[in-house]
Design a protein around this motif. Structure first.
Motif, PDB file in Angstrom:
ATOM      1  N   SER A  66       0.851  -1.190   0.000  1.00  0.00           N
ATOM      2  CA  SER A  66       0.000   0.000   0.000  1.00  0.00           C
ATOM      3  C   SER A  66       0.882   1.233   0.000  1.00  0.00           C
ATOM      4  CB  SER A  66      -0.904   0.005   1.236  1.00  0.00           C
ATOM      5  OG  SER A  66      -1.735  -1.129   1.230  1.00  0.00           O
ATOM      6  N   LEU A  67       0.647   2.119  -0.945  1.00  0.00           N
ATOM      7  CA  LEU A  67       1.400   3.366  -1.066  1.00  0.00           C
ATOM      8  C   LEU A  67       0.441   4.514  -0.788  1.00  0.00           C
ATOM      9  CD1 LEU A  67       4.037   4.788  -1.869  1.00  0.00           C
ATOM     10  CD2 LEU A  67       3.256   4.686  -4.233  1.00  0.00           C
ATOM     11  N   GLN A  68       0.663   5.188   0.350  1.00  0.00           N
ATOM     12  CA  GLN A  68      -0.229   6.287   0.723  1.00  0.00           C
ATOM     13  C   GLN A  68       0.142   7.553  -0.029  1.00  0.00           C
ATOM     14  OE1 GLN A  68      -0.203   6.542   5.004  1.00  0.00           O
ATOM     15  NE2 GLN A  68      -1.916   5.102   5.132  1.00  0.00           N
ATOM     16  N   ALA A  69      -0.717   8.557   0.077  1.00  0.00           N
ATOM     17  CA  ALA A  69      -0.535   9.803  -0.664  1.00  0.00           C
ATOM     18  C   ALA A  69       0.736  10.533  -0.257  1.00  0.00           C
ATOM     19  CB  ALA A  69      -1.741  10.712  -0.469  1.00  0.00           C
ATOM     20  N   ASP A  70       1.165  10.370   0.999  1.00  0.00           N
ATOM     21  CA  ASP A  70       2.389  11.050   1.430  1.00  0.00           C
ATOM     22  C   ASP A  70       3.650  10.253   1.095  1.00  0.00           C
ATOM     23  OD1 ASP A  70       2.127   8.974   3.209  1.00  0.00           O
ATOM     24  OD2 ASP A  70       2.184  10.212   5.016  1.00  0.00           O
ATOM     25  N   GLY A  71       3.513   9.099   0.457  1.00  0.00           N
ATOM     26  CA  GLY A  71       4.666   8.316   0.012  1.00  0.00           C
ATOM     27  C   GLY A  71       5.079   7.201   0.950  1.00  0.00           C
ATOM     28  N   THR A  72       4.394   7.025   2.071  1.00  0.00           N
ATOM     29  CA  THR A  72       4.768   5.952   2.996  1.00  0.00           C
ATOM     30  C   THR A  72       4.244   4.618   2.476  1.00  0.00           C
ATOM     31  OG1 THR A  72       2.800   6.368   4.331  1.00  0.00           O
ATOM     32  CG2 THR A  72       4.844   7.428   5.029  1.00  0.00           C
ATOM     33  N   LEU A  73       5.050   3.581   2.695  1.00  0.00           N
ATOM     34  CA  LEU A  73       4.728   2.233   2.234  1.00  0.00           C
ATOM     35  C   LEU A  73       4.317   1.355   3.399  1.00  0.00           C
ATOM     36  CD1 LEU A  73       7.662   1.459  -0.213  1.00  0.00           C
ATOM     37  CD2 LEU A  73       5.275   1.634  -0.803  1.00  0.00           C
ATOM     38  N   TYR A  74       3.318   0.534   3.172  1.00  0.00           N
ATOM     39  CA  TYR A  74       2.897  -0.479   4.131  1.00  0.00           C
ATOM     40  C   TYR A  74       2.794  -1.794   3.364  1.00  0.00           C
ATOM     41  CZ  TYR A  74       1.748   3.341   7.266  1.00  0.00           C
ATOM     42  OH  TYR A  74       1.819   4.441   8.064  1.00  0.00           O
ATOM     43  N   VAL A  75       3.335  -2.856   3.945  1.00  0.00           N
ATOM     44  CA  VAL A  75       3.357  -4.147   3.280  1.00  0.00           C
ATOM     45  C   VAL A  75       2.613  -5.169   4.131  1.00  0.00           C
ATOM     46  CG1 VAL A  75       4.816  -5.956   2.322  1.00  0.00           C
ATOM     47  CG2 VAL A  75       5.565  -3.587   2.215  1.00  0.00           C
ATOM     48  N   GLN A 105       2.853 -13.586  -5.857  1.00  0.00           N
ATOM     49  CA  GLN A 105       2.046 -12.545  -6.486  1.00  0.00           C
ATOM     50  C   GLN A 105       2.105 -11.290  -5.621  1.00  0.00           C
ATOM     51  OE1 GLN A 105      -1.902 -14.083  -6.852  1.00  0.00           O
ATOM     52  NE2 GLN A 105      -1.399 -15.367  -8.590  1.00  0.00           N
ATOM     53  N   VAL A 106       2.259 -10.143  -6.269  1.00  0.00           N
ATOM     54  CA  VAL A 106       2.308  -8.863  -5.559  1.00  0.00           C
ATOM     55  C   VAL A 106       1.182  -7.988  -6.080  1.00  0.00           C
ATOM     56  CG1 VAL A 106       3.685  -6.802  -5.128  1.00  0.00           C
ATOM     57  CG2 VAL A 106       4.787  -9.031  -5.195  1.00  0.00           C
ATOM     58  N   MET A 107       0.470  -7.362  -5.149  1.00  0.00           N
ATOM     59  CA  MET A 107      -0.600  -6.430  -5.505  1.00  0.00           C
ATOM     60  C   MET A 107      -0.235  -5.053  -4.962  1.00  0.00           C
ATOM     61  SD  MET A 107      -4.004  -8.653  -4.866  1.00  0.00           S
ATOM     62  CE  MET A 107      -4.273 -10.166  -5.750  1.00  0.00           C
ATOM     63  N   LEU A 108      -0.268  -4.074  -5.839  1.00  0.00           N
ATOM     64  CA  LEU A 108       0.084  -2.708  -5.468  1.00  0.00           C
ATOM     65  C   LEU A 108      -1.186  -1.899  -5.319  1.00  0.00           C
ATOM     66  CD1 LEU A 108       2.208  -0.550  -4.955  1.00  0.00           C
ATOM     67  CD2 LEU A 108       2.353  -0.208  -7.417  1.00  0.00           C
ATOM     68  N   ASN A 114      -1.170   9.877  -5.566  1.00  0.00           N
ATOM     69  CA  ASN A 114       0.261   9.614  -5.710  1.00  0.00           C
ATOM     70  C   ASN A 114       0.734  10.048  -7.086  1.00  0.00           C
ATOM     71  OD1 ASN A 114      -0.378   7.171  -3.629  1.00  0.00           O
ATOM     72  ND2 ASN A 114       1.688   7.946  -3.451  1.00  0.00           N
ATOM     73  N   PRO A 115       1.915  10.652  -7.129  1.00  0.00           N
ATOM     74  CA  PRO A 115       2.476  10.944  -8.450  1.00  0.00           C
ATOM     75  C   PRO A 115       2.861   9.641  -9.152  1.00  0.00           C
ATOM     76  CG  PRO A 115       3.758  12.012  -6.709  1.00  0.00           C
ATOM     77  CD  PRO A 115       2.708  11.198  -6.052  1.00  0.00           C
ATOM     78  N   TYR A 116       2.809   9.673 -10.448  1.00  0.00           N
ATOM     79  CA  TYR A 116       3.124   8.505 -11.266  1.00  0.00           C
ATOM     80  C   TYR A 116       4.537   8.004 -10.970  1.00  0.00           C
ATOM     81  CZ  TYR A 116       3.659   5.751 -15.540  1.00  0.00           C
ATOM     82  OH  TYR A 116       3.888   4.744 -16.433  1.00  0.00           O
ATOM     83  N   SER A 117       5.455   8.911 -10.721  1.00  0.00           N
ATOM     84  CA  SER A 117       6.852   8.523 -10.482  1.00  0.00           C
ATOM     85  C   SER A 117       6.993   7.667  -9.224  1.00  0.00           C
ATOM     86  CB  SER A 117       7.742   9.766 -10.393  1.00  0.00           C
ATOM     87  OG  SER A 117       7.320  10.590  -9.319  1.00  0.00           O
ATOM     88  N   GLN A 118       6.224   7.942  -8.184  1.00  0.00           N
ATOM     89  CA  GLN A 118       6.304   7.124  -6.961  1.00  0.00           C
ATOM     90  C   GLN A 118       5.808   5.707  -7.219  1.00  0.00           C
ATOM     91  OE1 GLN A 118       4.082   9.102  -3.898  1.00  0.00           O
ATOM     92  NE2 GLN A 118       5.876  10.212  -3.127  1.00  0.00           N
ATOM     93  N   ILE A 119       4.729   5.590  -7.941  1.00  0.00           N
ATOM     94  CA  ILE A 119       4.171   4.269  -8.250  1.00  0.00           C
ATOM     95  C   ILE A 119       5.157   3.487  -9.114  1.00  0.00           C
ATOM     96  CG2 ILE A 119       2.277   3.051  -9.394  1.00  0.00           C
ATOM     97  CD1 ILE A 119       0.517   5.484  -8.636  1.00  0.00           C
TER      98      ILE A 119
END
Length: 144
Positions: A66-75, A105-108, A114-119
């Protein structure tokens, strides 16, 4: 009665159908289909895979990033749920999980803001870990 030069004569009605215009239309359609038929069969021949009917085992559960709007990642994976992580630690974790299960399998799941570059940076890390089965999660719009 004498026939005058400018009098009209009454002709009998023709009750038969005139099929000449219909034949013309059919010939035009035939030519169109003859020209377009070869175009419809061109393309690359591929072999589609058969339907996969195996059930997902507990060890085959996907990794959800999970990629939040502020750029933090949670797995979330089989050992942890919503574990905060940075890109370097994500790379190590994905390599470890992929070594255990090469059908991982990985699900994003990324926030819409989120900006495209972060994704793309996260997807590049997933690809560098050797994982090819990546899905993007999306939210369905509610129906009225």
């Amino acid at each position: 009665m004498a026939r005058h030069r400018f009098t009209r004569t009454q002709k009998s009605l023709n009750s038969q159908m005139n099929v000449v215009p219909y034949i013309d239309v059919m010939l035009v359609l035939l030519v169109i289909f003859m020209v377009t038929a070869p175009m419809m069969t061109t393309g690359v021949e591929i072999s589609l895979p058969a339907e996969n009917t195996k059930s997902i085992k507990q060890s085959d559960l996907p990794v959800i990033i999970s990629l939040q709007a502020d750029g933090t990642l949670y797995v979330s994976h089989k050992n942890a749920i919503d574990e905060p992580m940075d890109l370097v630690a994500l790379d190590g974790l994905l390599r470890q999980l992929y070594a255990e299960n090469n059908e991982l399998q990985v699900m994003l799941n990324a926030d819409a803001r989120n900006p495209y570059s972060q994704i793309m940076a996260v997807m590049a890390r997933i690809q560098q870990a050797g994982i090819s089965q990546v899905s993007l999660l999306s939210e369905t719009k509610p129906t009225k």
